[in-house]
Design a protein around this motif. Sequence first.
Motif, mmCIF file in Angstrom:
data_model
loop_
_atom_site.group_PDB
_atom_site.id
_atom_site.type_symbol
_atom_site.label_atom_id
_atom_site.label_comp_id
_atom_site.label_asym_id
_atom_site.label_seq_id
_atom_site.Cartn_x
_atom_site.Cartn_y
_atom_site.Cartn_z
ATOM 1 N N MET A 9 37.155 82.320 -12.859
ATOM 2 C CA MET A 9 38.158 83.366 -12.652
ATOM 3 C C MET A 9 38.658 83.865 -14.000
ATOM 4 S SD MET A 9 41.695 83.248 -10.490
ATOM 5 C CE MET A 9 42.769 82.660 -11.756
ATOM 6 N N LYS A 10 38.915 82.950 -14.970
ATOM 7 C CA LYS A 10 39.377 83.351 -16.302
ATOM 8 C C LYS A 10 38.329 84.218 -16.991
ATOM 9 C CE LYS A 10 42.396 79.437 -17.262
ATOM 10 N NZ LYS A 10 42.608 78.260 -18.100
ATOM 11 N N THR A 11 37.082 83.854 -16.843
ATOM 12 C CA THR A 11 36.000 84.617 -17.463
ATOM 13 C C THR A 11 35.945 86.027 -16.872
ATOM 14 O OG1 THR A 11 34.738 82.583 -17.801
ATOM 15 C CG2 THR A 11 33.524 84.647 -17.910
ATOM 16 N N ASN A 12 36.012 86.075 -15.556
ATOM 17 C CA ASN A 12 35.971 87.382 -14.887
ATOM 18 C C ASN A 12 37.181 88.239 -15.241
ATOM 19 O OD1 ASN A 12 33.504 86.956 -13.639
ATOM 20 N ND2 ASN A 12 34.419 86.021 -11.820
ATOM 21 N N LEU A 13 38.360 87.634 -15.337
ATOM 22 C CA LEU A 13 39.564 88.393 -15.722
ATOM 23 C C LEU A 13 39.449 88.886 -17.162
ATOM 24 C CD1 LEU A 13 42.505 86.404 -14.060
ATOM 25 C CD2 LEU A 13 41.702 88.700 -13.484
ATOM 26 N N GLY A 14 38.908 88.044 -18.032
ATOM 27 C CA GLY A 14 38.715 88.472 -19.422
ATOM 28 C C GLY A 14 37.763 89.652 -19.522
ATOM 29 N N GLU A 15 36.699 89.558 -18.719
ATOM 30 C CA GLU A 15 35.723 90.654 -18.707
ATOM 31 C C GLU A 15 36.350 91.926 -18.137
ATOM 32 O OE1 GLU A 15 31.418 91.488 -16.665
ATOM 33 O OE2 GLU A 15 31.905 89.420 -17.187
ATOM 34 N N ALA A 16 37.160 91.795 -17.093
ATOM 35 C CA ALA A 16 37.839 92.950 -16.501
ATOM 36 C C ALA A 16 38.806 93.568 -17.508
ATOM 37 C CB ALA A 16 38.573 92.541 -15.229
ATOM 38 N N GLY A 17 39.514 92.720 -18.264
ATOM 39 C CA GLY A 17 40.436 93.222 -19.288
ATOM 40 C C GLY A 17 39.696 93.991 -20.367
ATOM 41 N N ALA A 18 38.527 93.480 -20.775
ATOM 42 C CA ALA A 18 37.735 94.167 -21.796
ATOM 43 C C ALA A 18 37.267 95.529 -21.285
ATOM 44 C CB ALA A 18 36.536 93.312 -22.197
ATOM 45 N N HIS A 19 36.855 95.561 -20.019
ATOM 46 C CA HIS A 19 36.425 96.841 -19.434
ATOM 47 C C HIS A 19 37.596 97.827 -19.327
ATOM 48 C CE1 HIS A 19 32.306 95.743 -18.660
ATOM 49 N NE2 HIS A 19 32.656 94.670 -17.944
ATOM 50 N N LEU A 20 38.778 97.324 -18.981
ATOM 51 C CA LEU A 20 39.961 98.195 -18.904
ATOM 52 C C LEU A 20 40.318 98.749 -20.286
ATOM 53 C CD1 LEU A 20 42.320 96.379 -16.373
ATOM 54 C CD2 LEU A 20 41.241 98.611 -16.087
ATOM 55 N N LYS A 21 40.200 97.892 -21.312
ATOM 56 C CA LYS A 21 40.475 98.326 -22.686
ATOM 57 C C LYS A 21 39.496 99.425 -23.090
ATOM 58 C CE LYS A 21 40.841 96.650 -27.387
ATOM 59 N NZ LYS A 21 40.663 95.545 -28.300
ATOM 60 N N ASN A 22 38.205 99.239 -22.778
ATOM 61 C CA ASN A 22 37.199 100.266 -23.087
ATOM 62 C C ASN A 22 37.481 101.560 -22.320
ATOM 63 O OD1 ASN A 22 35.804 98.638 -24.853
ATOM 64 N ND2 ASN A 22 34.348 97.903 -23.319
ATOM 65 N N ALA A 23 37.900 101.420 -21.053
ATOM 66 C CA ALA A 23 38.207 102.602 -20.245
ATOM 67 C C ALA A 23 39.390 103.360 -20.840
ATOM 68 C CB ALA A 23 38.502 102.206 -18.807
ATOM 69 N N ALA A 24 40.421 102.657 -21.304
ATOM 70 C CA ALA A 24 41.584 103.294 -21.911
ATOM 71 C C ALA A 24 41.188 104.007 -23.204
ATOM 72 C CB ALA A 24 42.677 102.258 -22.176
ATOM 73 N N THR A 25 40.324 103.367 -24.008
ATOM 74 C CA THR A 25 39.861 103.982 -25.251
ATOM 75 C C THR A 25 39.067 105.251 -24.953
ATOM 76 O OG1 THR A 25 39.763 101.811 -26.290
ATOM 77 C CG2 THR A 25 38.531 103.569 -27.350
ATOM 78 N N ASP A 26 38.174 105.163 -23.965
ATOM 79 C CA ASP A 26 37.377 106.332 -23.580
ATOM 80 C C ASP A 26 38.265 107.454 -23.048
ATOM 81 O OD1 ASP A 26 35.097 105.024 -24.352
ATOM 82 O OD2 ASP A 26 34.518 104.411 -22.310
ATOM 83 N N ALA A 27 39.289 107.108 -22.262
ATOM 84 C CA ALA A 27 40.206 108.125 -21.732
ATOM 85 C C ALA A 27 40.974 108.795 -22.868
ATOM 86 C CB ALA A 27 41.170 107.502 -20.723
ATOM 87 N N GLY A 28 41.414 107.999 -23.836
ATOM 88 C CA GLY A 28 42.127 108.574 -24.997
ATOM 89 C C GLY A 28 41.239 109.526 -25.770
#
Length: 120
Positions: A9-28
């Motif tokens: 679960m921690k691994t999956n949450l970390g991966e989800a956080g990384a994807h959210l960070k990339n999505a925010a960067t791409d949106a910016g």
Amino acid sequence: MSPNSTDAMKTNLGEAGAHLKNAATDAGSAIKNAAHVAGDELRMGRSAVKADLADSALAGIAALEEGGGAAREQMDQLMDKGRDLIDSAADLIRERPIASFGAAFAAGWIIAKLARSGDR
């Protein structure tokens, strides 16, 4: 040691956080690019509006210049008509001097009567 559910679960949450960070960067980046393109479009639109307004002003000035010429033409036509009227009156006086004198005398007498009646 085998991975347990908590670690997964921690691994999956970390991966989800990384994807959210990339999505925010791409949106910016997308917003910055959109703002840049919009700014370019605005500058081009402003230039086009200025050019159209300048063309409109030049056309208005040209119309005013032509208006002066048209007014001169109308004044010349009126002056010609006035000269023609004076010439025809002079011809009539030459052809019938006694009738012209009588008409002028009668008009003067009527004007004098009207002027005297206005004094009362």
